[in-house]
Scaffold this active site. Structure first.
Site, short mmCIF file in Angstrom:
data_model
loop_
_atom_site.label_atom_id
_atom_site.label_comp_id
_atom_site.label_asym_id
_atom_site.label_seq_id
_atom_site.Cartn_x
_atom_site.Cartn_y
_atom_site.Cartn_z
N GLU A 1 -34.92 -18.22 -3.87
CA GLU A 1 -34.76 -16.86 -2.59
C GLU A 1 -34.10 -17.27 -2.05
O GLU A 1 -33.60 -16.78 -0.27
CB GLU A 1 -35.53 -15.66 -2.79
CG GLU A 1 -36.55 -15.04 -3.89
CD GLU A 1 -37.53 -13.80 -3.46
OE1 GLU A 1 -38.42 -14.47 -2.45
OE2 GLU A 1 -37.45 -13.68 -4.07
N CYS B 1 -40.36 -5.15 -1.66
CA CYS B 1 -40.11 -5.85 -0.58
C CYS B 1 -38.48 -5.00 -0.36
O CYS B 1 -37.85 -3.94 0.07
CB CYS B 1 -39.31 -7.09 0.05
SG CYS B 1 -38.82 -7.54 -1.45
#
Lengths: 659, 659
Positions: free
Chosen positions: B322, B418
């Site tokens: 990521e 998240c």
């Protein structure tokens, strides 16, 4: 003895003498085969050791070491031996033959009493034979060694390896089959199927053909063998060294074992496995007349070559599983297009040509050969691409993990060294791909234009044919019949797709009419010794567009010239190559550059370069209207097969089209 | 009590009343917060359970279950509580406050005697506290709970959670530090650094500020703490459940711990970690006057926003880690551009604005907010994108593994959840992002144009300001001073980059001159109660080009209109979108479509569609000259933030430019 075999009806003997191809075949003979021999013996500095020969010495009881390399390491020795066989057939070499004989002695010593032969299971996992077909490549390695045995036998007449592998095939035939008590299984990696067909051809033993058919028929049948086998092993995986989830039937699309082969609609899964299987399917369809199998071959051919093939003849759109993805998904930058997969595509194309001479098969074969395959090897024969991208940005290859698999430079012999020996065996047997014949119909088909001496045994009699070709630089090819039976026979010349149907035929200097059938110029006449057929398909630089569904190439063109795909390299055209567009209304100027890597036709084109000077480093985005005029530039394109042999840099096949 | 705190010099109170944004803030209040509460309590059908509240009940000794969810599951409760805090500040809600109080009671019960608080280590791995900072997110979770504590305290004046987290901070301060016997370490995932700054602000306890500075100073110092810690653990990894190679210093670029933060030149590694850290660095640079830290902030800001940011305000070019990849590598299709990363970018931009009012910071903040962040949430508030692509081909998302991470449809609350609570806490605190003030210099900066009531405490006295804005659909904004100190102060209005420097200011109906400084229209005068400033930056649809080094966008344009980036969707423009080009010489026609998902300005443009009819299915490649004329079409672009709310289909931001 080999020579005698080859004088049977339907046999062909072809020997290449060609300005373009001699370079490659010599490279294979003089560099690749010796270099690979060093590699197999772990003598290449800075390269990972292969352990392949050492494993055989250990299995033969001559030395003691742990097993080294991948589970399928034996196949590297097999592919090398197969290449040696082809090379000896074309170019005798007593020392090389002696080395090969020694290797064969070693292989024979490694064979078990019952015929079994595999160094991994002999050294590392004795007692576990045939318990992990899904992963262990046992039949795959067997298949490669069978191919080697046939090649070596046909080249030298020596039966030792053929006998070893026949004994192994007999053993396999005892272990596998539909009968009670036998394993109703097949390998996770197809290969033995096509090899058994070759072994059948060389030995005449029908059981081998039937065994090949058994493997093809069982594949994907319910209950799924690979799933059941996984349960038997309780999920043990030799790659993981522990338990792994047992694959589901849909996941076995990777191995083309998700449904029976005759029901498969599209090319899926690991692309090398796929094309090796399709090759065997085509062999079997031809030898058995199995119509559903033939239809499956045609369907899979069509899907693969029309919707999942790169313009370079590369197949496999994703490195995840080295696999096909889906129709029209042909990204240029995250591509796989493995060298071995294109080689397998060539095998499949050749088998389809044997089924039916349709120029489409030869067009694809030629495309893969002149671009993806030849381009995978460096000019020194010692460095290879596994992945053959159509767009390279070296920084991205280094710094974006999604593109790590795309190398900007050819690598030395790898840990998983499937591609280099595969290139060697293909190029050293290239003579087998130029012609096919229909002996009964007294027809010779010329598929590839490669200078060569050939002899064919037709029903009408023996034909000797000299071919001289100027390909790939010019379209002109000259055929001279140096021996003829004296009765009529048919000579069919491929009308390549790149000629756009324009081709001139002269016979003995006179323009000749021809009938076009399935993409071949068909000439039936009472050919005389000394008759000359001159054949000149139009060979010009041209721009090619991709199907609009291939999103990656939208708004772009590629340059092709005859069988060659061209590309732009940063060393000739600057960086970023994405800033370049090609003015499609301009001229394409072809010029032979004898300074370029042994000489090649380069193509110059009108181009434009997006203005970059006015851009500030601090401005990633700005109003389009602030653009300045593009700069007029001259683009220089080089054949794709030569890319990456000069300075490391960007490369692209597809170029933004202007106009 | 919170109100009193906020009446200190330098404080601001802002309450949003805005046609565009009320929809989102109401959605958060009425749907997202309640829905997320259900999710935290495992009551969403068909979604993976969260276990987050259950873990606290177990840690509090009220129930017995195994630990559930990710190692950082506590942070979901924290983010929810933080969002609740902001929501209550703007919109009191007794029932919600009661629920939150109960959660806080639970959290307090889960706290250890010594102040420690973390349900994973309480339930699953007791005794292993502070042994795996690299992976275990202990300080990260602590940081999120500190943010929640501050938000809840400032909203309600209730100190319970603030006291709990102060005790935890005291404990952390005893465990970590440069002194002999303390751990000279820091978390693998930055977050606590910025949280400690907030805790310092709320409590006035300087040790918290120093602890934040300690974590920032230690990060990347030699010997590398995360490497040494890995050796202490003998490589044990809680993700792998066994040994893994200990990371090398260069690999710790993922955690921005590869070198001291003041020496970092470019944004690298996991993008959320990066921007959370940069946010804390900017906080500390402001509060301590640390010049090298400020310079690092500016350097990293410049690299990230000028060379590694998508036009949508997305950051992170690869799903591998990521992470950032490298300068100008901004692929549209294999993009990451995580929602949380853009939220962190907004935090960082806000802190940079507090350091120095430069419109560049607010331009980026606005870009990320109106596009990447708002676009991540569905119109129903219950579905989210983690990955926010600029180009989507749904089939590729499903069938090409390299694009599996790019979803064509928003997903329900995920296992690793998240993003949704991060969106909630940002949108419910959006009032904090509209203005900054320099109390000592008596200056109010208006960064965002969002209807609101505001009160500021300047040195000169208290100012109340009403803003009414027509953004994003029109550029007009009206400010009215409803309370003034009676002495001069400065009002600075951002000149947005999208206005291209054209903006009209009127004061009390009269055109007014202004001085432009750092991208702000600066007006210093003795503002009177009832004074009206009308501000109208030019807001027009326009075409945007990308820097030529951004190869993915070569030859393409994007449509922008004010702060909004536009995109084409298949449902309006057909498929494949790659076959479409935009005629850059044509008009862009903006039209408010009140039928489109609650109403939005759509943009119509002249386009061309590559001809597809003449293509046969059997022809992947053909001569370019065989093309037929392109079809003239009208393109319809919709705001990027609305994409994926109608039929599933292709989407693209960047469009091939013609002319």
């Amino acid at each position: 003895m080999a020579k005698q075999l080859n004088r049977q009806l339907g046999s062909s003997q072809v020997h290449i003498e060609d300005a373009f191809w001699n370079r490659f075949t010599e490279l294979v003979r003089e560099t690749v085969i010796p270099y690979q021999w060093e590699a197999l013996n772990d003598r290449i500095a800075d390269a990972e050791p292969s352990y392949a020969i050492r494993n055989f010495r250990v299995a033969a009881g001559l030395e003691v070491h742990p097993y080294g390399g991948m589970v399928f390491q034996d196949s590297d020795v097999a592919k090398w031996l197969e290449a040696v066989g082809y090379s000896l057939a074309n170019h005798p070499d007593a020392e090389l033959e002696r080395t090969a004989d020694e290797v064969i002695d070693l292989i024979a010593m490694a064979q078990h009493e019952n015929g079994y032969l595999n160094t991994y299971f002999t050294i590392k996992d004795p007692g576990k034979q045939w318990t992990n077909l899904y992963e262990a490549h046992e039949l795959y390695c067997a298949g490669h060694m069978m191919e080697a045995a046939v090649a070596y036998y046909e080249a030298t007449g020596k039966r030792k390896l053929l006998d070893v592998m026949s004994r192994f095939a007999d053993h396999i035939d005892e272990v596998f089959g539909a009968e009670e008590g036998k394993l109703r299984g097949y390998d996770g990696h197809q290969e033995i199927e096509l090899a058994l067909v070759k072994l059948y051809r060389a030995t005449g033993e029908e059981r081998y053909l039937k065994l090949a058919q058994f493997f093809i028929d069982e594949r994907g049948a319910e209950p799924n063998f690979l799933v059941e086998e996984g349960k038997q092993r309780d999920g043990y995986s030799l790659w993981a060294g522990g338990k792994r989830p047992i694959p589901t039937v849909p996941q076995l699309a990777y191995n083309q074992a998700h449904k029976p082969v005759r029901e498969q609609e599209a090319a899926v899964g690991h692309s090398v496995r796929a094309v090796y299987m399709y090759t065997a399917m085509a062999d079997l369809a031809r030898l058995t007349g199995d119509k559903p199998l033939l239809e499956a071959c045609e369907r899979l051919w069509n899907n693969m070559t029309r919707k999942q093939m790169y313009i370079t003849g590369g197949i496999g759109s994703t490195h995840h599983g080295e696999a096909f993805s889906f129709d029209y998904d042909l990204p240029n930058d995250t591509v796989y297009a493995e060298t071995c997969a294109s080689i397998g595509l060539i095998f499949f194309a050749q088998r389809m040509l044997k089924l039916e001479a349709k120029s489409e098969y030869a067009d694809v074969l030629e495309r893969a050969l002149y671009n993806n395959v030849v381009g995978s090897m460096s000019q020194d024969g010692k460095h290879y691409f596994y992945v053959n991208p159509l767009e390279v940005w070296p920084q991205a290859s280094e710094k974006n993990p999604g593109r790590h698999h795309v190398k900007a430079e050819r690598q030395k012999w790898f840990g998983c060294s499937c591609c280099p020996p595969n290139v060697a065996r293909l190029l050293s047997s290239l003579n087998d791909y130029i012609y096919t014949i229909s002996a009964a119909n007294n027809t010779i088909y010329a598929h590839l234009f490669i200078g060569s001496e050939a002899r064919f045994e037709l029903a009408a009699g023996s034909v000797a044919l000299n071919q001289q070709s100027q390909l790939p630089w010019n379209g002109y090819t000259r055929f001279e019949f140096t021996d003829v039976p004296g009765t009529p026979f048919t000579f069919s010349l491929r009308i390549p797709s790149w000629s756009r149907g324009t081709a001139v035929l002269k016979i003995n200097g006179q323009a000749a009419e021809f009938k076009a059938e399935n993409g071949y110029a068909v000439v039936n006449r009472n050919w005389q010794r000394g008759d000359v057929a001159e054949w000149e398909p139009a060979l010009e630089a041209q721009l090619t567009a991709a199907h609009p569904q291939i999103r990656a190439n939208a708004g772009k063109v590629a340059i092709e010239r005859g069988p060659l795909v061209y590309c732009l390299e940063e060393t000739d055209n600057g960086s970023p190559l994405a800033a370049v567009s090609l003015v499609t209304t301009g001229e394409l100027h072809s010029r032979f550059d004898d300074q370029l890597l042994g000489g090649a036709v380069v193509i110059e084109a009108e181009g434009q370069l997006d203005e970059q000077v006015s851009w500030q480093e601090d401005t990633p985005y700005r109003p389009y209207e602030q653009r300045s005029a593009s700069k007029h530039i001259q683009l220089k394109a080089v054949p794709y097969y030569l890319w990456g042999n000069r300075e490391k840099g960007e490369m692209t096949v597809w170029i933004r089209a202007l106009g």
